[in-house]
Design a protein around this motif. Sequence first.
Motif, mmCIF file in Angstrom:
data_model
loop_
_atom_site.group_PDB
_atom_site.id
_atom_site.type_symbol
_atom_site.label_atom_id
_atom_site.label_comp_id
_atom_site.label_asym_id
_atom_site.label_seq_id
_atom_site.Cartn_x
_atom_site.Cartn_y
_atom_site.Cartn_z
ATOM 1 N N GLY A 64 37.631 50.343 25.191
ATOM 2 C CA GLY A 64 38.478 51.496 24.942
ATOM 3 C C GLY A 64 39.627 51.128 24.030
ATOM 4 N N THR A 65 40.507 52.088 23.834
ATOM 5 C CA THR A 65 41.663 51.896 22.974
ATOM 6 C C THR A 65 42.784 51.221 23.757
ATOM 7 O OG1 THR A 65 41.063 53.918 21.790
ATOM 8 C CG2 THR A 65 43.308 53.088 21.493
ATOM 9 N N PRO A 66 43.290 50.099 23.266
ATOM 10 C CA PRO A 66 44.369 49.412 23.990
ATOM 11 C C PRO A 66 45.616 50.287 24.134
ATOM 12 C CG PRO A 66 43.431 47.979 22.317
ATOM 13 C CD PRO A 66 42.862 49.348 22.090
ATOM 14 N N TRP A 67 46.309 50.090 25.227
ATOM 15 C CA TRP A 67 47.568 50.781 25.460
ATOM 16 C C TRP A 67 48.644 50.121 24.607
ATOM 17 C CZ3 TRP A 67 48.279 55.282 27.652
ATOM 18 C CH2 TRP A 67 47.273 55.782 28.476
ATOM 19 N N VAL A 106 53.115 40.950 47.143
ATOM 20 C CA VAL A 106 53.618 40.772 45.774
ATOM 21 C C VAL A 106 52.472 40.387 44.834
ATOM 22 C CG1 VAL A 106 55.190 39.445 44.299
ATOM 23 C CG2 VAL A 106 55.933 40.203 46.575
ATOM 24 N N ALA A 107 51.569 39.513 45.276
ATOM 25 C CA ALA A 107 50.409 39.156 44.451
ATOM 26 C C ALA A 107 49.572 40.403 44.151
ATOM 27 C CB ALA A 107 49.571 38.096 45.157
ATOM 28 N N GLY A 108 49.430 41.268 45.141
ATOM 29 C CA GLY A 108 48.715 42.529 44.931
ATOM 30 C C GLY A 108 49.413 43.414 43.918
ATOM 31 N N MET A 109 50.735 43.370 43.907
ATOM 32 C CA MET A 109 51.503 44.147 42.932
ATOM 33 C C MET A 109 51.154 43.716 41.515
ATOM 34 S SD MET A 109 55.629 44.049 42.506
ATOM 35 C CE MET A 109 56.317 44.034 40.880
ATOM 36 N N MET A 110 51.068 42.405 41.287
ATOM 37 C CA MET A 110 50.740 41.913 39.957
ATOM 38 C C MET A 110 49.305 42.281 39.582
ATOM 39 S SD MET A 110 53.592 40.833 39.029
ATOM 40 C CE MET A 110 52.995 40.419 37.412
ATOM 41 N N GLU A 111 48.381 42.168 40.528
ATOM 42 C CA GLU A 111 46.996 42.544 40.261
ATOM 43 C C GLU A 111 46.887 44.030 39.936
ATOM 44 O OE1 GLU A 111 42.591 42.677 42.375
ATOM 45 O OE2 GLU A 111 44.155 41.460 43.307
ATOM 46 N N ALA A 112 47.590 44.857 40.693
ATOM 47 C CA ALA A 112 47.552 46.302 40.447
ATOM 48 C C ALA A 112 48.120 46.638 39.067
ATOM 49 C CB ALA A 112 48.320 47.039 41.537
ATOM 50 N N PHE A 113 49.213 45.997 38.689
ATOM 51 C CA PHE A 113 49.822 46.213 37.376
ATOM 52 C C PHE A 113 48.826 45.877 36.265
ATOM 53 C CE2 PHE A 113 52.167 44.084 33.858
ATOM 54 C CZ PHE A 113 52.772 45.201 33.310
ATOM 55 N N ILE A 114 48.145 44.741 36.409
ATOM 56 C CA ILE A 114 47.176 44.321 35.397
ATOM 57 C C ILE A 114 45.985 45.278 35.351
ATOM 58 C CG2 ILE A 114 45.496 42.519 34.817
ATOM 59 C CD1 ILE A 114 47.655 40.512 35.889
ATOM 60 N N GLN A 167 44.812 49.229 31.363
ATOM 61 C CA GLN A 167 43.720 48.549 30.652
ATOM 62 C C GLN A 167 43.098 49.496 29.640
ATOM 63 O OE1 GLN A 167 42.582 45.473 30.576
ATOM 64 N NE2 GLN A 167 44.021 44.738 32.113
ATOM 65 N N PRO A 168 42.635 49.002 28.520
ATOM 66 C CA PRO A 168 42.813 47.638 28.034
ATOM 67 C C PRO A 168 44.217 47.454 27.472
ATOM 68 C CG PRO A 168 41.525 48.895 26.453
ATOM 69 C CD PRO A 168 41.791 49.804 27.635
ATOM 70 N N ARG A 169 44.650 46.213 27.462
ATOM 71 C CA ARG A 169 45.985 45.852 26.989
ATOM 72 C C ARG A 169 45.866 45.044 25.705
ATOM 73 N NH1 ARG A 169 49.108 45.337 31.959
ATOM 74 N NH2 ARG A 169 50.209 43.513 31.242
ATOM 75 N N PRO A 170 46.881 45.125 24.855
ATOM 76 C CA PRO A 170 46.848 44.277 23.658
ATOM 77 C C PRO A 170 47.029 42.809 24.054
ATOM 78 C CG PRO A 170 48.924 45.463 23.774
ATOM 79 C CD PRO A 170 48.068 45.971 24.903
ATOM 80 N N ARG A 171 46.452 41.920 23.287
ATOM 81 C CA ARG A 171 46.636 40.489 23.526
ATOM 82 C C ARG A 171 48.038 40.087 23.120
ATOM 83 N NH1 ARG A 171 41.798 36.877 21.878
ATOM 84 N NH2 ARG A 171 42.371 35.956 23.852
ATOM 85 N N ILE A 191 57.355 42.201 27.383
ATOM 86 C CA ILE A 191 57.452 42.345 25.928
ATOM 87 C C ILE A 191 56.044 42.725 25.490
ATOM 88 C CG2 ILE A 191 57.972 41.241 23.731
ATOM 89 C CD1 ILE A 191 59.756 39.277 25.356
ATOM 90 N N TRP A 192 55.888 43.961 25.028
ATOM 91 C CA TRP A 192 54.573 44.521 24.706
ATOM 92 C C TRP A 192 54.207 44.131 23.289
ATOM 93 C CZ3 TRP A 192 52.329 46.245 28.908
ATOM 94 C CH2 TRP A 192 51.090 46.887 28.790
ATOM 95 N N ALA A 193 53.057 43.530 23.108
ATOM 96 C CA ALA A 193 52.680 42.905 21.850
ATOM 97 C C ALA A 193 52.390 43.881 20.710
ATOM 98 C CB ALA A 193 51.466 42.001 22.060
ATOM 99 N N ALA A 194 51.893 45.063 21.047
ATOM 100 C CA ALA A 194 51.501 45.972 19.966
ATOM 101 C C ALA A 194 51.946 47.392 20.257
ATOM 102 C CB ALA A 194 49.982 45.965 19.782
#
Length: 130
Positions: free
Chosen positions: A3-6, A50-58, A62-66, A127-130
């Motif tokens: 898909g189109t990256p966010w 907290v680990a679940g918070m990071m997983e949920a965020f990721i 989606q998809p995210r810019p590199r 810091i969002w890459a794109a």
Amino acid sequence: MTGTPWTFDRLTPGQCFGPVTIPLDETRQAGWRAIYGAPEGETAPDGLIVAGMMEAFIRAIQPRPRGNVHAGQTLALTGATVRLGEDVTYHVSVAARDQKRGRNWITCSVRAEAGGRALLRGDITTIWAA
């Protein structure tokens, strides 16, 4: 993911992603035990939430810019507990976006709940890459 990256331009304050449900299943418990040892009792350690918070965020965005950089986070745990094996639902939304020093900054808010109990509220700044 396809898909189109966010990109920064597509993310707007108030925009919601999710909900994302993370089960505190045996796989996640085993990962926790491998690093920290067995939790005491039937209550999930705060760090597992907290680990679940990071997983949920990721998973939510989606998809995210590199090339994104995790620049910071804040957490506020409510003190409510959750049982091992229970599902935790996370709600991810864009809280703010800004351009500073030539970089795109995104802050996402995440809140977690289980069985109607509020567990956590946090912000993740990237810091969002794109």
